[in-house]
Design an enzyme around this catalytic site. Structure first.
Site, mmCIF file in Angstrom:
data_model
loop_
_atom_site.group_PDB
_atom_site.id
_atom_site.type_symbol
_atom_site.label_atom_id
_atom_site.label_comp_id
_atom_site.label_asym_id
_atom_site.label_seq_id
_atom_site.Cartn_x
_atom_site.Cartn_y
_atom_site.Cartn_z
ATOM 1 C CB ILE A 326 68.874 54.958 62.014
ATOM 2 C CG1 ILE A 326 68.004 53.701 62.022
ATOM 3 C CG2 ILE A 326 70.058 54.789 61.079
ATOM 4 C CD1 ILE A 326 67.515 53.288 60.645
ATOM 5 C CD GLU A 327 66.463 61.090 63.100
ATOM 6 O OE1 GLU A 327 65.429 61.768 62.961
ATOM 7 O OE2 GLU A 327 67.605 61.574 63.004
ATOM 8 C CD GLN A 328 64.198 57.546 61.210
ATOM 9 O OE1 GLN A 328 65.341 57.121 61.404
ATOM 10 N NE2 GLN A 328 63.975 58.644 60.511
ATOM 11 N N GLY A 329 64.875 54.228 65.381
ATOM 12 C CA GLY A 329 64.888 53.177 66.391
ATOM 13 C C GLY A 329 65.651 51.921 66.060
ATOM 14 C CB SER A 353 62.046 57.585 68.187
ATOM 15 O OG SER A 353 62.056 56.973 66.917
#
Length: 528
Positions: A326-329, A353
């Site tokens: 996921i984009e938040q890491g 990110s």
């Protein structure tokens, strides 16, 4: 050495006309107390004025963390450049920032989150900007809206250029005057650790963008410890680039979550049970999306029904068959829902990110499961804005970064909306009341994903709804499956103005999707 100071003192250091970058993802990592202090300082003194703020991911969430709304006042805020903005249900009051945008009281731009993070790296290195294909043929492209969110915003943040015989989008670097970041711990040298955070987002890149341009870095943390307490590899931002440290002992880990060590990766979630998706008419969509996956896939996940797919795999005993990214890491673990979306429980790794977005932009993952608000005639998708209800959408976020080069894309959502009522009886789907709003429309309001570009890139694109499955094929949007109990003419073709194609091998969706019992789902391998 940084100065350890009050919020009020730190707020005074921000000058008129400053460019301020803020690290956040809704409630995750949001330095809300610092933003509140800036708003209070402006209310009492009239300064700072005419700020430009940059938000790679939304600051604030409409659920108790005000974020950018602390700054959303005429005179204080001149321009906002954001990957996303606070959003919530239409039953809640619209955030002030959306009101300002809609009334042309602030210049506003919506850029892809990954691009925004990478623009910070370019600004830190004093490079002119980014050349990329990310955003081409979407609303970010100057040929459409140039990322502008209203009429008062000049077309000056992105340009289409020719370089080395090819066309690119050029995003100009934005020199930063102030970076406001958040961590968990600061030591006496100003080194910042993020041990309780569910993601550390892009705090180092944002800090460098300010520091290397002669600006200041303000770090909000929960507590301060003696020098030498933080281990070297625990430091996310070194103290040599931090100017001021402010302390908020009660900052939440993310929205409605004070602290959960499984979110920050400090504790394994052994023995934890997760709520599964309850049985209902929406569950077959999540199940059908799961059927698109293959064993061993790295799978990106978006908001909406798609966010429930990890719970489908849990129910089927397949949670180890894919790795969620996921984009938040977060890499691996179980992505969380609702207020905690953007975090994962038991992640294998938590990356910065900007690094995660490099992975996405290069198409390094196998599949993405995303949502849609509208689908257009050429397979274009809108997830970023509806004119009638702007504040219920957050903006494009990382959607464009993710879809730019993805090999396999699955968009999941209902066929219509606005009062849609469904039921499943004896394995058959029935529409009790049709939605008043069509989601398959001749032209989408915002092109967040370009169908014709996807065909040129030979991306494999699937659209899953409660009543049918469609594929994006060279001949057009094609219905390939319908749900049991659904009439093709009455419930599908007659509920859209689009001239949908129908596959000559049209089939009925797997009946296991519409049975409350587990499906006994098995994921095939890539080469099977």
């Amino acid at each position: 050495m940084p100065e350890f100071c009050s919020f009020a003192f730190a707020a005074k250091q921000i000058k008129d006309d400053a460019v301020v970058t803020v690290s956040s993802s809704s409630g995750l990592g949001c330095p809300d107390a610092m933003l509140s202090a800036i708003g209070q300082h402006w209310a009492s003194t009239g300064h700072p004025r005419r700020l430009t703020t940059i938000h790679p991911i939304a600051a604030g969430d409409m659920y108790g963390i005000d974020g950018i709304d602390h700054l959303a006042y005429d005179g204080l805020l001149k321009r906002v450049v954001a990957g996303s903005l606070p959003s919530g249900p239409s039953s809640m009051p619209s955030p002030r920032i959306w009101q300002m945008i809609g009334e042309n009281r602030v210049e506003a731009y919506n850029l892809p989150s990954g691009v925004l993070y990478h623009m910070h790296r370019e600004a830190a290195a004093h490079r002119p900007g980014i050349l990329t294909k990310v955003g081409m043929d979407t609303f970010v492209d100057p040929g459409l809206l140039g990322a502008r969110m209203n009429d008062c915003s000049p077309p000056d943040v992105v340009e289409r250029v020719t370089f080395d015989g090819d066309e690119w989008l050029f995003y100009r670097s934005i020199p930063v005057d102030v970076a406001i970041i958040r961590g968990t711990t600061a030591d006496r040298h100003g080194n910042i650790g993020t041990e309780h955070e569910g993601g550390f987002l892009g705090i180092y890149d944002q800090a460098l963008a300010a520091h290397n341009n002669g600006g200041i870095v303000i770090a909000q943390v929960k507590h301060v410890v003696d020098s030498g307490t933080l281990k070297s590899q625990e430091v996310r931002v070194p103290g040599v680039v931090v100017d001021y440290v402010v302390t908020a002992p009660d900052q939440m880990q993310t929205t409605n979550t004070d602290y959960d060590p499984t979110i920050s990766g400090e504790k394994r979630p052994d023995g934890i049970t997760y709520d599964l998706m309850p049985w209902g008419a929406y569950k077959p969509m999540a199940r059908r999306a799961a059927m698109e996956l293959k064993k061993g896939d790295a799978v990106n996940l978006g908001f909406g029904v798609s966010a429930q797919v990890p719970r489908i795999l849990l129910e089927e005993g397949l949670s180890d068959d894919v790795t969620w990214v996921i984009e938040q890491g977060a890499v691996g673990g179980i992505p969380l829902l609702d207020f905690q979306f953007g975090c994962a429980s038991g992640a294998q790794a938590i990356l910065a990110s900007p690094d995660q977005f490099t992975y996405f932009q290069g198409g390094g993952f196998d599949q993405s499961l995303l949502s849609f608000m509208q689908i257009g005639a050429e397979g274009c998708v809108n997830v970023s804005r509806l004119a009638a209800r702007p504040h219920v959408t957050a903006g494009v976020g990382g959607f464009i970064d993710i879809t730019a080069s993805a090999r396999n894309l699955t968009f999941v959502g209902t066929f219509t909306t606005g009062g849609l009522q469904l039921t499943i009886e004896e394995g058959k789907l029935s529409i009790l009341r049709e939605g008043k709003i069509q989601k398959l429309v001749p032209t989408v309001e915002h092109v967040s994903f370009s169908g014709h570009r996807a065909l040129r890139l030979r991306q494999h694109v699937t659209y899953i709804t409660e009543r049918c499955v469609l594929r994006l094929l060279p001949e057009g949007l094609t219905v390939t499956e319908i749900a049991p109990g659904i009439d093709l003419e009455r419930d599908v073709l007659a509920q859209t103005l689009l001239k949908l194609k129908v596959s000559p091998s049209l089939s009925v969706m797997d009946p296991r999707l519409f049975d409350p019992a587990p499906m006994n789902l098995q994921l095939s391998r890539e080469n099977e």
